[in-house]
Scaffold this motif. Structure first.
Motif, PDB file in Angstrom:
ATOM      1  N   VAL A  69       0.831  -1.202   0.000  1.00 13.43           N
ATOM      2  CA  VAL A  69       0.000   0.000   0.000  1.00 13.43           C
ATOM      3  C   VAL A  69       0.870   1.259   0.000  1.00 13.43           C
ATOM      4  O   VAL A  69       0.579   2.247  -0.687  1.00 13.43           O
ATOM      5  CB  VAL A  69      -0.947  -0.011   1.215  1.00 13.43           C
ATOM      6  N   ALA A  70       1.980   1.216   0.767  1.00  9.20           N
ATOM      7  CA  ALA A  70       2.887   2.373   0.799  1.00  9.20           C
ATOM      8  C   ALA A  70       3.487   2.636  -0.575  1.00  9.20           C
ATOM      9  O   ALA A  70       3.695   3.790  -0.968  1.00  9.20           O
ATOM     10  CB  ALA A  70       3.984   2.133   1.831  1.00  9.20           C
ATOM     11  N   GLY A  71       3.790   1.581  -1.322  1.00  7.64           N
ATOM     12  CA  GLY A  71       4.328   1.783  -2.667  1.00  7.64           C
ATOM     13  C   GLY A  71       3.293   2.273  -3.658  1.00  7.64           C
ATOM     14  O   GLY A  71       3.619   2.972  -4.626  1.00  7.64           O
ATOM     15  N   TRP A  72       2.012   1.924  -3.424  1.00 11.28           N
ATOM     16  CA  TRP A  72       0.946   2.327  -4.355  1.00 11.28           C
ATOM     17  C   TRP A  72       0.467   3.759  -4.119  1.00 11.28           C
ATOM     18  O   TRP A  72       0.080   4.471  -5.069  1.00 11.28           O
ATOM     19  CB  TRP A  72      -0.225   1.349  -4.200  1.00 11.28           C
ATOM     20  N   LEU A  73       0.476   4.208  -2.874  1.00 11.35           N
ATOM     21  CA  LEU A  73      -0.116   5.496  -2.541  1.00 11.35           C
ATOM     22  C   LEU A  73       0.441   6.677  -3.350  1.00 11.35           C
ATOM     23  O   LEU A  73      -0.336   7.498  -3.859  1.00 11.35           O
ATOM     24  CB  LEU A  73       0.044   5.780  -1.041  1.00 11.35           C
ATOM     25  N   PRO A  74       1.770   6.848  -3.502  1.00  9.32           N
ATOM     26  CA  PRO A  74       2.265   8.021  -4.252  1.00  9.32           C
ATOM     27  C   PRO A  74       1.793   8.058  -5.697  1.00  9.32           C
ATOM     28  O   PRO A  74       1.715   9.136  -6.311  1.00  9.32           O
ATOM     29  CB  PRO A  74       3.801   7.882  -4.165  1.00  9.32           C
ATOM     30  N   ARG A  75       1.484   6.890  -6.262  1.00  9.27           N
ATOM     31  CA  ARG A  75       1.059   6.839  -7.665  1.00  9.27           C
ATOM     32  C   ARG A  75      -0.465   6.863  -7.809  1.00  9.27           C
ATOM     33  O   ARG A  75      -0.974   6.857  -8.922  1.00  9.27           O
ATOM     34  CB  ARG A  75       1.604   5.575  -8.329  1.00  9.27           C
TER      35      ARG A  75
END
Length: 489
Positions: A52-58
């Motif tokens: 989820v942390a990797g998806w949030l900025p995008r």
């Protein structure tokens, strides 16, 4: 804080929760009776948090709702931790051999998973509601603009069926329900004129049949668009009834002025022919030199008035028509020789010299090119301060251009006035020469795609240079076609 920064901060918070969860699990990893199964919940939740942390900025989540995710995750962990602590300390010690810390960690991980899901749903729901509200506002604003345009706007599909119309269109052409059941050909007339392409728009004039069966002239501007995901045509129809009426009034006024201009030129020339003829008779009988000088002033003034009527006629042909006269190949050498013969007859006190053979080429012009050289030759004589002025004509070819220079030995033109003498507001009936000459010269040369400028003559006087485009084979073919079209009208 903008959306990108909020999403990055939210991702950092979610990732930090995952790291904290792994750190706690490693801290108690050596507890007795800890098995791989006991790692499923905390390790699984940590991995999900990292994803989820990797998806949030995008993602395209709204700025503030991003923080719902880490907050809900921590809140779920805290709520379950309080309940699990009570259960493991008060109820389970007597019934299980599993370490309390392992049970607490797994229950807390399950609570964090529930909180994570709740946070994602809350953030997504908030974002969707916000975007929906924005879309509704945009739709309302678009509709206000669409209906607020004074022109009729119609959207039809590629088969010609009308699928949308603004208020102006429905007011003019019928109610919205009836209008959207019609085809664009039902409201447009059969006659289409002045069809041109401007950028990605097609502009033409036609007529609309109103709901009252009246015919209204309109100017249409049509372009391809996408409407509701499908290709369509957006047509904007502007009522040009007032413009047409103004054009008719201007045309009638122009015709009246032309008729008045022709009558005045005719009467002035007739009267001046009598004056000049009578002056010629007097010249044969006068023996006094002073009287002859006065007579010469009368003759020069009369010729000036006649020349003024010629310039007025040429200016009317140049500026009075809706379109400039078509261009065709013209020989500048022959035109200049013809005008020189006329000037030698009209100004017997002046000397006209052709310095070298003029270039044997044709240029893009029309029969008004003679007016260009006639006005320049006349000005060279009429503005001279010498009793016996000398005018020198020369020419040269420069690649696809030919430059003709007409030089005089008069007083010259100051540098600060060399641009202004070609302007309309610098000429008039009260000025010397024909008054309209240089303005007419500049206008015609500009229509020919050429240029005109003034230089110094050595040792004194003025040189007027006229640059014209040499006619090429391709230009000749196009000019011939234009002449044929003009003749067929």
């Amino acid at each position: 804080m903008n959306g990108t920064r909020c999403r990055v901060a939210g991702a950092a918070a979610v990732g930090g929760i995952g790291l904290a969860l792994l750190a706690v699990r490693l801290r108690f990893g050596s507890l007795p009776r800890a098995t791989p199964v006991s790692d499923v919940a905390p390790v699984g939740l940590a991995l999900v948090l990292f994803v989820v942390a990797g998806w949030l900025p995008r993602s395209d989540l709204a700025a503030l709702p991003v923080f719902y995710i880490p907050a809900a995750t921590v809140g779920g962990m805290a709520a379950v931790a309080a309940f699990t602590t009570f259960v493991t300390t008060e109820l389970l010690p007597a019934t299980t051999t599993v370490p309390t810390t392992i049970l607490l960690l797994n229950f807390v991980s399950a609570g964090g998973a529930l909180g994570l899901v709740a946070g994602l749903l809350a953030a997504t729901t908030w974002t969707l509601r916000t975007r929906t509200a924005q879309l509704r506002r945009s739709r309302d604003e678009y509709r206000e603009l669409f209906d607020g345009i004074g022109d009729a706007v119609v959207v039809h599909d590629t088969r010609g069926r009308i699928i949308a119309a603004n208020d102006a269109a429905t007011d003019r052409l019928g109610d919205d329900t009836a209008l959207t059941d019609r085809r664009i050909t039902d409201i447009e007339g059969d006659e289409v004129r002045s069809r041109v392409v401007i950028d990605d728009r097609i502009v033409y004039e036609t007529a609309h049949t109103t709901a009252d069966d009246e015919t209204v002239p309109v100017e249409m501007s049509a372009r391809y668009v996408r409407y509701c995901g499908s290709p369509a045509v957006l047509s904007v129809a502007r009522n040009v009834s007032r413009r047409r009426a103004s054009e008719r009034q201007l045309s009638e006024a122009r015709d009246r002025l032309r008729a008045l201009n022709r009558v005045l030129r005719h009467d002035i020339r007739n009267d001046m022919q009598i004056v000049l003829g009578t002056a010629g008779l007097l010249d044969e009988r006068l023996g006094d030199d002073t009287a002859r000088d006065h007579l010469r002033t009368i003759v020069d003034t009369g010729e000036h008035v006649v020349e003024l009527t010629r310039s007025s006629r040429d200016l009317e042909r140049t500026l009075g028509g809706e379109e400039p006269p078509p261009l065709h190949p013209v020989s500048p050498a022959e035109t200049i020789e013809s005008e020189l013969d006329r000037c030698r007859s009209a100004f017997d006190h002046a000397t006209f010299v052709v310095e070298s053979d003029l270039p044997d080429v044709t240029v893009r012009a029309n029969d008004l090119l003679s007016s260009v050289f006639r006005n320049l030759l006349n000005n060279a004589v009429q503005h001279s301060d010498r009793d016996d002025p000398t005018v020198t004509v020369s020419g040269e070819r420069r690649d696809d251009r030919v430059v003709v220079r007409i030089a005089d030995d008069g007083p010259g033109i100051p540098a600060e006035r060399r641009q202004s003498v070609f302007r309309k507001d610098e000429t008039g009936l009260g000025s010397e020469g024909t008054g309209l000459g240089l303005y007419l010269v500049s206008t015609l040369v500009d229509q020919y795609g050429g240029d005109v400028w003034i230089e110094d003559n050595d040792p004194r006087g003025t040189v007027v240079a006229v640059e014209l485009c040499v006619e090429t084979a391709a230009d000749g073919a196009a000019s011939n076609g234009a002449v044929r079209d003009e003749a067929s009208r």
